[in-house]
Enzyme design. Structure first.
Site, short mmCIF file in Angstrom:
data_model
loop_
_atom_site.label_atom_id
_atom_site.label_comp_id
_atom_site.label_asym_id
_atom_site.label_seq_id
_atom_site.Cartn_x
_atom_site.Cartn_y
_atom_site.Cartn_z
N TYR A 53 0.82 -1.22 0.00
CA TYR A 53 0.00 0.00 0.00
C TYR A 53 0.85 1.26 0.00
CZ TYR A 53 -3.91 -3.08 0.22
OH TYR A 53 -4.81 -4.06 -0.11
N GLN A 86 -15.57 1.90 -6.06
CA GLN A 86 -14.83 0.78 -5.49
C GLN A 86 -13.35 1.15 -5.41
OE1 GLN A 86 -16.39 -3.13 -7.43
NE2 GLN A 86 -16.98 -1.45 -8.76
N VAL A 88 -9.88 2.99 -4.36
CA VAL A 88 -9.33 3.52 -3.11
C VAL A 88 -8.50 4.78 -3.38
CG1 VAL A 88 -9.40 1.28 -1.96
CG2 VAL A 88 -7.32 1.94 -3.20
N HIS A 104 -14.62 0.48 -0.74
CA HIS A 104 -13.49 -0.38 -0.38
C HIS A 104 -12.37 0.35 0.36
CE1 HIS A 104 -14.84 -3.29 -3.80
NE2 HIS A 104 -15.58 -3.39 -2.71
N GLY A 175 -16.39 1.45 -15.78
CA GLY A 175 -15.09 0.81 -15.54
C GLY A 175 -15.04 -0.20 -14.42
N THR A 176 -16.04 -1.03 -14.31
CA THR A 176 -15.97 -2.12 -13.33
C THR A 176 -16.41 -3.41 -13.98
OG1 THR A 176 -16.85 -3.03 -11.25
CG2 THR A 176 -18.23 -1.39 -12.36
P1 OAD Z 1 -11.54 -4.84 -12.51
O1 OAD Z 1 -10.07 -4.81 -12.79
O2 OAD Z 1 -12.15 -6.15 -12.13
O3 OAD Z 1 -12.34 -4.29 -13.79
C1 OAD Z 1 -11.92 -3.12 -14.44
C2 OAD Z 1 -12.89 -2.79 -15.55
O4 OAD Z 1 -12.46 -1.59 -16.15
C3 OAD Z 1 -12.98 -3.85 -16.66
O5 OAD Z 1 -14.35 -4.12 -16.96
C4 OAD Z 1 -12.27 -3.17 -17.83
O6 OAD Z 1 -12.81 -3.57 -19.10
C5 OAD Z 1 -12.57 -1.72 -17.55
N1 OAD Z 1 -11.65 -0.75 -18.18
C6 OAD Z 1 -10.37 -0.92 -18.60
N2 OAD Z 1 -9.90 0.22 -19.13
C7 OAD Z 1 -10.88 1.14 -19.05
C8 OAD Z 1 -11.01 2.52 -19.43
N3 OAD Z 1 -10.02 3.18 -20.00
N4 OAD Z 1 -12.18 3.13 -19.18
C9 OAD Z 1 -13.22 2.47 -18.61
N5 OAD Z 1 -13.15 1.19 -18.24
C10 OAD Z 1 -12.01 0.53 -18.45
O7 OAD Z 1 -11.80 -3.71 -11.40
P2 OAD Z 1 -13.06 -3.49 -10.46
O8 OAD Z 1 -14.32 -3.94 -11.09
O9 OAD Z 1 -12.99 -2.09 -9.97
O10 OAD Z 1 -11.37 -4.66 -4.43
O11 OAD Z 1 -12.72 -4.44 -9.27
C11 OAD Z 1 -13.54 -4.43 -8.14
C12 OAD Z 1 -12.75 -4.69 -6.89
O12 OAD Z 1 -11.95 -5.87 -7.05
C13 OAD Z 1 -11.73 -3.64 -6.55
O13 OAD Z 1 -12.27 -2.55 -5.84
C14 OAD Z 1 -10.75 -4.37 -5.70
C15 OAD Z 1 -10.63 -5.60 -6.56
O14 OAD Z 1 -10.17 -6.74 -6.00
C16 OAD Z 1 -10.66 -4.72 -3.31
O15 OAD Z 1 -9.47 -4.51 -3.26
C17 OAD Z 1 -11.47 -5.07 -2.12
#
Ligand code: OAD
Length: 234
Positions: A53, A86, A88, A104, A175-176
């Site tokens: 971190y 989500q 940080v 998160h 973006g999730t």
């Molecule tokens: P992910 O890495 O699972 O997903 C990221 C998303 O962003 C994917 O759907 C990509 O296609 C998309 N993406 C990539 N480039 C992009 C761009 N330029 N613009 C928009 N979207 C784009 O991340 P999260 O869904 O945020 O939790 O993951 C959720 C949680 O899992 C996080 O908060 C973290 C992780 O483990 C903890 O640490 C508790």
């Protein structure tokens, strides 16, 4: 003023230079999630986790909000906007968003190991004091830990996120990958009559009918959303 609730994930900050978690070159490929993002990993090797971190914080100081963050913040002049993130990082706040719920946790904050959510012991780090080491103590005498929700831990802020959905007119997802709960389940609380927009350059598995998908990155996708859809609503 119409009310917008936005759910954001790592893709929101990708154009700022912060790695996403899943997919090619995702953070969880480089650092096993069990080691750096679980209470068990922290107990097994606290200095490794604290350093992970510390590195994320150093990186955060070097990046800037992207146009997507800024366009989202700009919506506040015409809409009542709540961002549920989500992420940080603090890029939404630095772009000017005023109502941000961090599901998160927050990278720039540290807390008590014993009572992570006791406000008395939550401290915001400053740019010249971002390193946390074994032996650094919270005000209750316990080891200072990152104010991050790890896998297997409760997500108390989900209650605030659900409450923020009361009276929502428009729901936006940016973006999730919608892999992590309870964040991914927030969509289930959005009434069927509420339009949902999803911005992501890749395919995202979403169970709801009638979602308007904008298959673009965060900045370009926000431009399309504003010019093509929101300008007609207000
Ligand atoms: P992910 O890495 O699972 O997903 C990221 C998303 O962003 C994917 O759907 C990509 O296609 C998309 N993406 C990539 N480039 C992009 C761009 N330029 N613009 C928009 N979207 C784009 O991340 P999260 O869904 O945020 O939790 O993951 C959720 C949680 O899992 C996080 O908060 C973290 C992780 O483990 C903890 O640490 C508790």
């Amino acid at each position: 003023m119409k009310k917008i609730v936005v759910l954001t994930g790592a893709g929101m900050s990708a154009e700022s230079g912060i790695s996403t978690f899943r997919g090619a070159n995702g953070l969880w490929d480089e650092y096993p999630v069990e080691q750096v993002a679980t209470p068990e990993g922290y107990r097994a090797n606290p200095s490794l986790v604290l350093e992970f971190y510390n590195t994320r914080r150093r990186q955060l100081l070097e990046v800037e909000p992207n146009e997507g963050h800024k366009l989202l913040a700009g919506l506040e002049s015409e809409f009542d906007v709540t961002v549920v993130t989500q992420n940080v990082d603090n890029l939404h706040e630095r772009a000017g968003s005023t109502k941000v719920i961090h599901l998160h946790g927050e990278l720039m904050k540290v807390c008590s190991s014993r009572e992570p959510y006791n406000e008395k012991y939550i401290k915001t780090l400053t740019p010249d004091e971002i390193e946390v080491k074994v032996g650094d103590l919270a005000a209750d005498g316990s080891q200072l830990r990152p104010f991050i929700v790890w896998f297997g831990e409760a997500v108390p802020k989900i209650e605030d996120a659900i409450a923020a959905l009361a009276g929502v007119d428009i729901f936006i997802i940016i973006g999730t990958s919608l892999n992590v709960y309870p964040a991914a389940g927030l969509l289930n609380y959005v009434p069927a009559s509420v339009p949902v927009y999803l911005i992501d350059p890749n395919e995202v598995n979403v169970t709801r009918q009638g979602v308007t998908v904008i298959r673009k990155g965060a900045s370009e996708g926000m431009r399309t959303l504003i010019d093509g859809y929101l300008s007609k609503i207000k």
